[in-house]
Scaffold this active site. Sequence first.
Site, PDB file in Angstrom:
ATOM      1  N   GLU A 156       0.842  -1.212   0.000  1.00 37.11           N
ATOM      2  CA  GLU A 156       0.000   0.000   0.000  1.00 37.11           C
ATOM      3  C   GLU A 156       0.874   1.258   0.000  1.00 37.11           C
ATOM      4  O   GLU A 156       0.859   2.059   0.940  1.00 37.11           O
ATOM      5  CB  GLU A 156      -0.911   0.010   1.239  1.00 37.11           C
ATOM      6  CG  GLU A 156      -1.938  -1.073   1.198  1.00 37.11           C
ATOM      7  CD  GLU A 156      -2.967  -0.930   2.301  1.00 37.11           C
ATOM      8  OE1 GLU A 156      -2.710  -0.257   3.301  1.00 37.11           O
ATOM      9  OE2 GLU A 156      -4.050  -1.510   2.151  1.00 37.11           O
TER      10      GLU A 156
ATOM     11  N   GLU B  83      -5.374  -8.684  -0.371  1.00 39.20           N
ATOM     12  CA  GLU B  83      -5.986  -8.513   0.959  1.00 39.20           C
ATOM     13  C   GLU B  83      -7.480  -8.291   0.800  1.00 39.20           C
ATOM     14  O   GLU B  83      -7.887  -7.404   0.059  1.00 39.20           O
ATOM     15  CB  GLU B  83      -5.424  -7.281   1.699  1.00 39.20           C
ATOM     16  CG  GLU B  83      -3.999  -7.380   2.126  1.00 39.20           C
ATOM     17  CD  GLU B  83      -3.532  -6.137   2.866  1.00 39.20           C
ATOM     18  OE1 GLU B  83      -4.381  -5.419   3.431  1.00 39.20           O
ATOM     19  OE2 GLU B  83      -2.321  -5.875   2.867  1.00 39.20           O
TER      20      GLU B  83
HETATM   21  C1  BGP Z   1      -4.183  -2.776   5.191  1.00 37.03           C
HETATM   22  C2  BGP Z   1      -2.814  -3.291   5.585  1.00 37.03           C
HETATM   23  C3  BGP Z   1      -2.809  -4.508   6.392  1.00 37.03           C
HETATM   24  C4  BGP Z   1      -4.029  -4.695   7.293  1.00 37.03           C
HETATM   25  C5  BGP Z   1      -5.315  -4.194   6.683  1.00 37.03           C
HETATM   26  C6  BGP Z   1      -6.474  -4.167   7.666  1.00 37.03           C
HETATM   27  O1  BGP Z   1      -4.071  -1.416   5.062  1.00 37.03           O
HETATM   28  O2  BGP Z   1      -2.047  -3.560   4.408  1.00 37.03           O
HETATM   29  O3  BGP Z   1      -1.599  -4.478   7.118  1.00 37.03           O
HETATM   30  O4  BGP Z   1      -3.790  -4.185   8.524  1.00 37.03           O
HETATM   31  O5  BGP Z   1      -5.166  -2.919   6.144  1.00 37.03           O
HETATM   32  O6  BGP Z   1      -6.494  -2.936   8.323  1.00 37.03           O
HETATM   33  P1  BGP Z   1      -6.495  -2.835   9.910  1.00 37.03           P
HETATM   34  O7  BGP Z   1      -5.496  -3.828  10.394  1.00 37.03           O
HETATM   35  O8  BGP Z   1      -6.118  -1.432  10.180  1.00 37.03           O
HETATM   36  O9  BGP Z   1      -7.880  -3.163  10.352  1.00 37.03           O
END
Ligand code: BGP
Length: 488
Positions: free
Chosen positions: A191, A386
């Site tokens: 990201e 993801e």
């Molecule tokens: C994305 C990231 C991940 C993961 C995901 C979920 O931005 O690449 O690392 O964390 O978000 O978000 P969060 O963990 O803030 O709920």
Amino acid sequence: MKYYHTNTNFLWGVATAANQVEGGWNEDGKGMSIADCLRYRPQIDIRDYKSVNSMDSEEIKRALRDNSTKGWAKRHGVDFYHNYREDIRQLAETGINTYRFSIAWSRIFPNGDDSKPNKAGLDYYLNLVKELAKYDIEPVVTLSHYEMPLNLVLNYDAWYDRKLISFFEKFADTVIDYLHEYVKYWIPINEIDSIIRHPFSSAGLVEDRFQNKNFSNVIYQSMHHQFVAAARVVQYCHNNYPNMKVGCMVTRTMVYPYNSDPQNVLQASKVMRDVYAFSDIQVRGKYPNFLLKQLEEKNIRLKMESTDEEDLKKGSADFVAFSYYSSVCTAYDVTGLKVTKANRTMGVYNKYLPESDWGWQIDPIGLRLSLIDLYDRYQKPLFIVENGLGAVDELASDGSVHDDYRIDYLSKHIKQMLISLTQDGIELMGYCIWGTTDMISASSNQISKRYGLIYVDLDDEGNGSYKRYKKDSFYWYKKLLSFGSEIP
Ligand code: BGP
């Protein structure tokens, strides 16, 4: 509707990140990383993404003085560092054929500027990919996923310092050489757009260290250095390991206008373009005019070297990887409109969509729209690396976790993905559920925002047995991945 494995080499998997699962924060030569400075701060409104993920110099000094893991959730993670063999064995039971993870930079170069790598760190990841190979699971490796060595913040200006490009190149090339027999798919920076959302946890930028500079300028200059570094990794792989594929990776949200008022439609189009800017640069190999215009209007002049343009052009990504969790709704003027409690975008509440426990609006069709958009824009293979639901899960006394809400989320998103694959003429390499075991949330440093197919007995303060329990979604994914099963 019957859905099968789309084709034999479709990558069905799960995904995670070193700083969110490993723990072992100072073991076997690992240096302190920026993630080791992040605390779970219940008093802060987690919707305020930036404050949860930003640090000031005082807080960093406090982190340096405190050698404990108590309250420093990303220092203990879920102890994947010591449990990886068993976790991978269990996850292999689902039938996955790919597993995305990241390499903790400070496990390889503890200070980031070391002359030699830490062999114990390299061997840890070599053992990890060998474990995956035992189950025919294809690794997808992210090189930078919010785990930069803290020393690069303290003795350099983090990514604002152009030296970071060569430090990152050395880290990347060392790891790629060490793992090349086992790893074909690489993602240089997770990201890469998140530097705008949380400049510290993604790029080590501590605002009070840039007192005499415009911080926005610092962010964009650091962003440029990351683009050049990522482009150099693409070239290194292409020049040395022609079978390797290197993807760019962006945060993907679909941006909808609040209504058909052209002002709101224009606003949504502007926000959507900002989403595209980061993948445009890494796929098309140059800055889009609209971003150059924006920088000009903000009076931001990027310092570029003569080779940068060539690097970006030669460093065009082989595939477009992205994370997708939710869509957002925007309006030209939000006065009086209900906003979501989401911490990612603080968008206007979309009354047509449900929301997660953390206010992220759930929109499976938004995933299909993203696939159509991205493929039409780039005509390059896509990869959903993801997709998952952060939710409050309850561990029942018999060790079961009935997360039917997560199964509902996943099945609806996978259905839209498969419809897109069969009807929209896109090229899609694979799909990874975000969440292997539960892990520490990136934006709130909580484990209580659970994503895993496997529950971990741990609370936000770090208390628990770390025991693992398969959730209903684990068995559901296993059923889905067995050939010929309908999406339950
Ligand atoms: C994305 C990231 C991940 C993961 C995901 C979920 O931005 O690449 O690392 O964390 O978000 O978000 P969060 O963990 O803030 O709920």
